[in-house]
Design a protein around this motif. Structure first.
Motif, short mmCIF file in Angstrom:
data_model
loop_
_atom_site.label_atom_id
_atom_site.label_comp_id
_atom_site.label_asym_id
_atom_site.label_seq_id
_atom_site.Cartn_x
_atom_site.Cartn_y
_atom_site.Cartn_z
N SER A 66 0.82 -1.21 0.00
CA SER A 66 0.00 0.00 0.00
C SER A 66 0.85 1.26 0.00
N VAL A 67 1.90 1.26 0.79
CA VAL A 67 2.79 2.42 0.85
C VAL A 67 3.50 2.61 -0.49
N SER A 68 3.98 1.54 -1.06
CA SER A 68 4.69 1.64 -2.34
C SER A 68 3.78 2.15 -3.45
N MET A 69 2.60 1.58 -3.54
CA MET A 69 1.67 1.99 -4.59
C MET A 69 1.14 3.41 -4.34
N GLY A 70 0.84 3.72 -3.10
CA GLY A 70 0.34 5.04 -2.77
C GLY A 70 1.37 6.13 -3.01
N THR A 71 2.62 5.87 -2.64
CA THR A 71 3.69 6.83 -2.88
C THR A 71 3.89 7.05 -4.37
#
Length: 80
Positions: A66-71
């Motif tokens: 989630s963090v990778s895709m959101g960033t």
């Protein structure tokens, strides 16, 4: 045109999903291998230790993906 754009977005998100998966797996493996906070010892002593480790990895996987895709999405240039 729309199909090409959909493929681009799917590839973009799949790439960052893979990055999140790799990072979460590496961090999890590092925590278990180094016995951070006695995690590996604790899991080896409990009869449900494997399940606990699987749940920990799953939680880390969801978070890191989630963090990778959101960033990645938030760092795109805006087209106003």
């Amino acid at each position: 045109m729309a199909t090409s754009l959909n493929r681009h977005w799917k590839r973009f998100l799949a790439l960052h999903f893979a990055v999140g998966t790799a990072v979460s797996t590496a961090v999890f493996a590092g925590m278990v291998a180094t016995d951070a906070l006695g995690l590996a010892e604790l899991a080896s002593r409990d009869r449900h230790g494997v399940l606990a480790l699987a749940l920990l990895w799953f939680g880390m996987w969801v978070t890191f993906c989630s963090v990778s895709m959101g960033t990645a999405i938030m760092s795109l240039d805006r087209d106003d």
